[in-house]
Design a protein around this motif. Structure first.
Motif, short mmCIF file in Angstrom:
data_model
loop_
_atom_site.label_atom_id
_atom_site.label_comp_id
_atom_site.label_asym_id
_atom_site.label_seq_id
_atom_site.Cartn_x
_atom_site.Cartn_y
_atom_site.Cartn_z
N ASN A 132 -50.53 25.99 4.12
CA ASN A 132 -50.62 26.92 3.00
C ASN A 132 -52.06 27.02 2.48
OD1 ASN A 132 -48.01 28.01 2.66
ND2 ASN A 132 -47.31 26.12 1.72
N ALA A 133 -52.75 25.88 2.38
CA ALA A 133 -54.13 25.90 1.89
C ALA A 133 -55.03 26.70 2.84
CB ALA A 133 -54.65 24.48 1.75
N TYR A 134 -54.85 26.50 4.15
CA TYR A 134 -55.64 27.23 5.13
C TYR A 134 -55.36 28.73 5.04
CZ TYR A 134 -57.23 29.04 9.59
OH TYR A 134 -57.84 29.80 10.56
N CYS A 135 -54.09 29.09 4.98
CA CYS A 135 -53.74 30.52 4.94
C CYS A 135 -54.18 31.17 3.64
CB CYS A 135 -52.24 30.69 5.16
SG CYS A 135 -51.72 30.29 6.83
N GLU A 136 -54.16 30.44 2.53
CA GLU A 136 -54.62 31.00 1.26
C GLU A 136 -56.11 31.27 1.29
OE1 GLU A 136 -53.22 28.04 -1.47
OE2 GLU A 136 -51.32 29.09 -1.81
N ARG A 137 -56.88 30.44 2.01
CA ARG A 137 -58.32 30.67 2.13
C ARG A 137 -58.63 31.90 2.98
NH1 ARG A 137 -58.55 25.01 2.69
NH2 ARG A 137 -58.68 25.22 4.97
N HIS A 138 -57.78 32.19 3.95
CA HIS A 138 -58.06 33.28 4.88
C HIS A 138 -57.29 34.56 4.59
CE1 HIS A 138 -59.56 29.76 7.00
NE2 HIS A 138 -60.39 30.61 7.57
N CYS A 142 -51.28 32.35 10.61
CA CYS A 142 -50.77 32.78 9.31
C CYS A 142 -50.04 34.13 9.43
CB CYS A 142 -51.90 32.90 8.31
SG CYS A 142 -52.83 31.36 8.06
N LYS A 143 -50.65 35.08 10.12
CA LYS A 143 -50.06 36.40 10.28
C LYS A 143 -48.75 36.32 11.06
CE LYS A 143 -51.03 40.99 12.22
NZ LYS A 143 -49.65 41.24 12.46
N TRP A 165 -51.50 35.75 0.75
CA TRP A 165 -50.60 34.76 1.34
C TRP A 165 -49.56 34.30 0.34
CZ3 TRP A 165 -48.87 33.27 5.76
CH2 TRP A 165 -48.19 32.06 5.87
N LYS A 166 -48.30 34.29 0.76
CA LYS A 166 -47.20 33.76 -0.04
C LYS A 166 -46.88 32.38 0.51
CE LYS A 166 -42.29 34.34 -0.73
NZ LYS A 166 -41.85 33.26 0.14
N ARG A 167 -46.99 31.36 -0.32
CA ARG A 167 -46.77 29.99 0.12
C ARG A 167 -45.38 29.84 0.75
NH1 ARG A 167 -50.53 26.48 -1.72
NH2 ARG A 167 -49.18 24.67 -1.57
N VAL A 168 -45.31 29.07 1.83
CA VAL A 168 -44.04 28.83 2.51
C VAL A 168 -43.58 27.41 2.24
CG1 VAL A 168 -44.46 30.52 4.34
CG2 VAL A 168 -45.18 28.16 4.67
N THR A 169 -42.29 27.21 2.32
CA THR A 169 -41.72 25.87 2.16
C THR A 169 -41.65 25.19 3.53
OG1 THR A 169 -39.46 26.60 2.50
CG2 THR A 169 -40.30 26.66 0.22
N ARG A 170 -41.29 23.94 3.52
CA ARG A 170 -41.16 23.18 4.77
C ARG A 170 -40.13 23.82 5.69
NH1 ARG A 170 -37.93 19.24 6.51
NH2 ARG A 170 -36.80 19.21 4.56
N CYS A 171 -38.99 24.20 5.13
CA CYS A 171 -37.94 24.79 5.96
C CYS A 171 -38.33 26.16 6.50
CB CYS A 171 -36.62 24.88 5.18
SG CYS A 171 -35.89 23.27 4.85
#
Length: 98
Positions: free
Chosen positions: A54-60, A89-90, A64-70
């Motif tokens: 999530n941190a990586y995708c938020e930077r790029h 991420c895409k 980005w909508k944060r995803v859960t573990r599942c």
């Protein structure tokens, strides 16, 4: 004529096999996702891998909508078993939309 018929029959068989694999792969991923959701109260919605992803995708990606573990488990399963694609991420976002 028989060679053409044989080639056409072979193509039809291959297409049918690919379509069957897609549906069985999705069923497996849906079962895996259901099992993950059932264990979510015990295990939780986050872990280190999900946090880093999530941190990586938020930077790029600003949207980005944060995803859960599942959700990440489901997306990874669909990407590897159904789409044979990388876990970018895409691609994760696209696989969760379908």
């Amino acid at each position: 004529m028989s060679k053409l018929f044989f080639a056409l029959a072979l193509c039809c068989i291959l297409v049918a096999q690919v379509l069957a694999q897609d549906s069985s792969g999705r069923r497996f991923c849906n079962r895996l996702f259901s099992n993950c959701l059932r264990e979510q109260p015990t295990v939780g919605t986050k872990d280190d891998t999900v946090g880093f992803f999530n941190a990586y995708c938020e930077r790029h990606d600003r949207n980005w909508k944060r995803v859960t573990r599942c959700e990440l488990v489901r997306a990874s399963c669909i990407l590897s078993m159904v789409r044979c694609d990388n876990g970018t991420c895409k691609n994760v976002a696209d696989s969760l939309r379908t």
